[in-house]
Design an enzyme around this catalytic site. Structure first.
Site, PDB file in Angstrom:
ATOM      1  N   SER A  23       0.898  -1.267   0.011  1.00 34.48           N
ATOM      2  CA  SER A  23       0.030   0.162   0.165  1.00 34.48           C
ATOM      3  C   SER A  23       0.829   1.171  -0.030  1.00 34.48           C
ATOM      4  O   SER A  23       1.961   1.240   0.618  1.00 34.48           O
ATOM      5  CB  SER A  23      -0.994   0.122   1.365  1.00 34.48           C
ATOM      6  OG  SER A  23      -2.098   0.974   0.955  1.00 34.48           O
ATOM      7  N   PRO A  24       0.485   2.266  -0.646  1.00 33.52           N
ATOM      8  CA  PRO A  24       1.136   3.572  -0.707  1.00 33.52           C
ATOM      9  C   PRO A  24       1.609   4.098   0.703  1.00 33.52           C
ATOM     10  O   PRO A  24       0.526   4.225   1.364  1.00 33.52           O
ATOM     11  CB  PRO A  24       0.377   4.808  -1.375  1.00 33.52           C
ATOM     12  CG  PRO A  24      -0.411   3.749  -2.303  1.00 33.52           C
ATOM     13  CD  PRO A  24      -0.635   2.411  -1.448  1.00 33.52           C
ATOM     14  N   CYS A  26       3.574   7.207   2.689  1.00 32.43           N
ATOM     15  CA  CYS A  26       4.745   8.457   2.497  1.00 32.43           C
ATOM     16  C   CYS A  26       5.649   8.143   3.374  1.00 32.43           C
ATOM     17  O   CYS A  26       5.630   7.527   4.629  1.00 32.43           O
ATOM     18  CB  CYS A  26       3.929   9.636   3.190  1.00 32.43           C
ATOM     19  SG  CYS A  26       2.334  10.019   2.146  1.00 32.43           S
ATOM     20  N   ALA A  58       2.109   8.346  -1.954  1.00 36.48           N
ATOM     21  CA  ALA A  58       1.394   9.239  -2.612  1.00 36.48           C
ATOM     22  C   ALA A  58       2.225  10.137  -3.367  1.00 36.48           C
ATOM     23  O   ALA A  58       3.087  11.208  -2.700  1.00 36.48           O
ATOM     24  CB  ALA A  58       0.338  10.162  -1.820  1.00 36.48           C
ATOM     25  N   GLN A 100       1.077   5.822  -7.032  1.00 34.50           N
ATOM     26  CA  GLN A 100      -0.236   6.575  -6.772  1.00 34.50           C
ATOM     27  C   GLN A 100       0.057   8.007  -7.150  1.00 34.50           C
ATOM     28  O   GLN A 100       1.025   8.745  -6.579  1.00 34.50           O
ATOM     29  CB  GLN A 100      -0.598   6.401  -5.341  1.00 34.50           C
ATOM     30  CG  GLN A 100      -1.686   6.869  -4.801  1.00 34.50           C
ATOM     31  CD  GLN A 100      -2.121   6.877  -3.298  1.00 34.50           C
ATOM     32  OE1 GLN A 100      -1.362   7.562  -2.662  1.00 34.50           O
ATOM     33  NE2 GLN A 100      -3.021   6.025  -2.839  1.00 34.50           N
ATOM     34  N   TYR A 183      -7.591  14.346   0.894  1.00 29.34           N
ATOM     35  CA  TYR A 183      -6.962  15.024  -0.171  1.00 29.34           C
ATOM     36  C   TYR A 183      -7.929  15.285  -1.396  1.00 29.34           C
ATOM     37  O   TYR A 183      -8.963  15.245  -1.377  1.00 29.34           O
ATOM     38  CB  TYR A 183      -5.785  14.069  -0.785  1.00 29.34           C
ATOM     39  CG  TYR A 183      -4.828  13.858   0.528  1.00 29.34           C
ATOM     40  CD1 TYR A 183      -4.403  14.682   1.205  1.00 29.34           C
ATOM     41  CD2 TYR A 183      -4.630  12.441   0.526  1.00 29.34           C
ATOM     42  CE1 TYR A 183      -3.517  14.222   2.173  1.00 29.34           C
ATOM     43  CE2 TYR A 183      -3.817  11.995   1.837  1.00 29.34           C
ATOM     44  CZ  TYR A 183      -3.257  12.786   2.290  1.00 29.34           C
ATOM     45  OH  TYR A 183      -2.488  12.739   3.661  1.00 29.34           O
ATOM     46  N   ARG A 231      -8.039   4.705  -5.235  1.00 24.86           N
ATOM     47  CA  ARG A 231      -8.315   4.773  -3.964  1.00 24.86           C
ATOM     48  C   ARG A 231      -9.448   5.645  -3.513  1.00 24.86           C
ATOM     49  O   ARG A 231      -9.514   6.970  -3.643  1.00 24.86           O
ATOM     50  CB  ARG A 231      -7.192   4.897  -3.195  1.00 24.86           C
ATOM     51  CG  ARG A 231      -7.387   5.154  -1.692  1.00 24.86           C
ATOM     52  CD  ARG A 231      -5.928   5.021  -0.880  1.00 24.86           C
ATOM     53  NE  ARG A 231      -5.575   3.655  -0.545  1.00 24.86           N
ATOM     54  CZ  ARG A 231      -4.886   3.050   0.399  1.00 24.86           C
ATOM     55  NH1 ARG A 231      -4.413   4.037   1.104  1.00 24.86           N
ATOM     56  NH2 ARG A 231      -4.808   1.913   0.587  1.00 24.86           N
ATOM     57  N   LEU A 302      -5.068  -2.257   8.787  1.00 28.32           N
ATOM     58  CA  LEU A 302      -4.660  -3.375   9.886  1.00 28.32           C
ATOM     59  C   LEU A 302      -4.618  -4.683   9.817  1.00 28.32           C
ATOM     60  O   LEU A 302      -4.935  -5.600  10.666  1.00 28.32           O
ATOM     61  CB  LEU A 302      -5.341  -2.985  11.270  1.00 28.32           C
ATOM     62  CG  LEU A 302      -5.145  -1.335  11.422  1.00 28.32           C
ATOM     63  CD1 LEU A 302      -5.877  -1.052  12.872  1.00 28.32           C
ATOM     64  CD2 LEU A 302      -3.689  -0.875  11.785  1.00 28.32           C
ATOM     65  N   ARG A 325       1.523  -0.771   7.418  1.00 31.06           N
ATOM     66  CA  ARG A 325       2.370  -0.724   8.532  1.00 31.06           C
ATOM     67  C   ARG A 325       2.972  -2.279   8.661  1.00 31.06           C
ATOM     68  O   ARG A 325       4.312  -2.481   9.027  1.00 31.06           O
ATOM     69  CB  ARG A 325       1.505  -0.486   9.671  1.00 31.06           C
ATOM     70  CG  ARG A 325       0.991   0.818   9.816  1.00 31.06           C
ATOM     71  CD  ARG A 325       0.202   1.040  10.710  1.00 31.06           C
ATOM     72  NE  ARG A 325      -0.721   2.352  10.721  1.00 31.06           N
ATOM     73  CZ  ARG A 325      -1.493   2.879  11.726  1.00 31.06           C
ATOM     74  NH1 ARG A 325      -1.394   2.628  12.838  1.00 31.06           N
ATOM     75  NH2 ARG A 325      -2.179   3.880  11.297  1.00 31.06           N
TER      76      ARG A 325
END
Length: 356
Positions: A23-24, A26, A58, A100, A183, A231, A302, A325
């Protein structure tokens, strides 16, 4: 017949070796949008670790659309060269490189999370103005954004299109449009941040107009043979906000415009929303969009246990599972999870002497 976590998935002309996506995330490690050695190692190690799809953080389509001064960007042709090095390495490890594309909207010009994420003034390395559908700040401490006029909206659409063309030049095989987490694209979708009275506000059709225009423009430069993802924040978790029913309807529209998979997240439009966070708390969003919009989905949120991830795919709740994560903690999770599930995977030859 349901697939398993370790079965390949083909979207258009691209096949992921399994249903696990990075997953993207940052990294806040760029200067003027440029990728560097950190990004090579961060993204490359997840490809070595066995993920099927590796998506960049992103990546800003304009300099003033960055979340922070340290975001990855693709708003200059000069960004392509280092990104090409990354895509070559990811591809060589058997994974699919994805990017992304994002515009931070009213969340732009912020500090890094480890410095509190507060808004930054121009004197501190931030910038003004920041842009949004309406002049409503994200929080009490945020600067008031400027409302985009129609010419500015057209500029945003062109920036997404041009960024997609650069992503293609850099060797990416998949792109994802970031329409979640508060965003810019999400800001236009949600009545909580969009109070416009023109053709970009009010009705559902008007609030999705920017997303539709961006998707259409991107598809003019992104080849038909390559997949396009979006997304979405499936719900704002607040009354009067964007919700799952609208997400389902938008997913139907996006599918007709050439989007192949919906990456299903939630929240982020305002601070303080009460979100029932827990393992798999957003899986229902992916399941309903998949079933009711008849489009492939990715589940996030999660997810850490291999059996849970496999059950999501096996049960038809989503077509892929995207991890964030957990893959920061363990870049080799896909290889370790395969052993738990009894799946057959091949470790890199450089590491095989250490594998039982």
């Amino acid at each position: 017949m349901s697939a398993s976590l370790y079965e390949p998935l083909t979207l258009r002309g691209v096949t992921s070796r399994n249903r696990i996506g990075v997953s993207p995330m940052c990294e806040y490690s760029s200067v003027d949008g440029f990728a560097n050695d950190w990004h090579v190692v961060h993204l490359g190690s997840r490809a070595v670790g066995g993920a099927g799809l590796v998506i960049t953080e992103a990546t800003a389509v304009t300099a003033d659309g960055r979340i922070s001064p340290f975001d990855l960007g693709i708003y200059r042709d000069e960004h392509v060269d280092m990104l090409s090095r990354i895509t070559r390495f990811i591809t060589a490890q058997g994974a699919v490189p994805g990017m992304q594309l994002s515009h931070a909207g009213r969340k732009a010009s912020s500090d890094t999370p480890w410095h509190g994420g507060r808004p930054l003034s121009p004197d501190e390395g931030g910038w003004t103005p920041i842009w949004a559908p309406s002049p409503i700040p994200f929080s009490e401490r945020s600067q008031v954004p400027h409302a985009l006029d129609v010419a500015g909206i057209r500029g945003v659409v062109a920036a997404f299109r041009d960024a997609a063309a650069r992503a293609l030049d850099a060797g990416f095989r998949l792109i994802e449009l970031h329409g979640a987490h508060g965003y810019l694209l999400h800001e236009f979708l949600s009545p909580l941040s969009n109070e416009r009275t023109d053709e970009y506000g009010g009705s559902f059709e008007n609030r999705i107009r920017l997303f539709v225009e961006v998707t259409t423009a991107v598809r003019t430069v992104w080849p038909e043979s390559l997949p396009l993802l979006a997304r979405l924040s499936g719900t704002d978790w607040l009354p009067g906000g964007w919700d799952l029913e609208q997400s389902i309807e938008l997913a139907r529209v996006l599918a007709l415009l050439g989007v192949d998979l919906i990456d299903c997240s939630s929240g982020g439009i305002v601070p303080g929303a009460k979100i029932p966070v827990g393992p798999g708390y957003q899986v229902e969003i992916a399941e309903r969009i998949r079933r009711e919009a008849d489009i492939a989905t990715a589940a996030v949120g999660l997810i850490t246990d291999p059996r849970q991830a496999d059950a999501i795919v096996q049960g038809g709740q989503a077509d892929m599972v995207f991890l964030a994560r957990q893959l920061l903690r363990d870049p080799y999770w896909p290889l370790h999870a395969a052993k738990t599930l009894g799946a057959s995977v091949t470790w890199p030859v450089q590491y095989q002497r250490a594998v039982d």
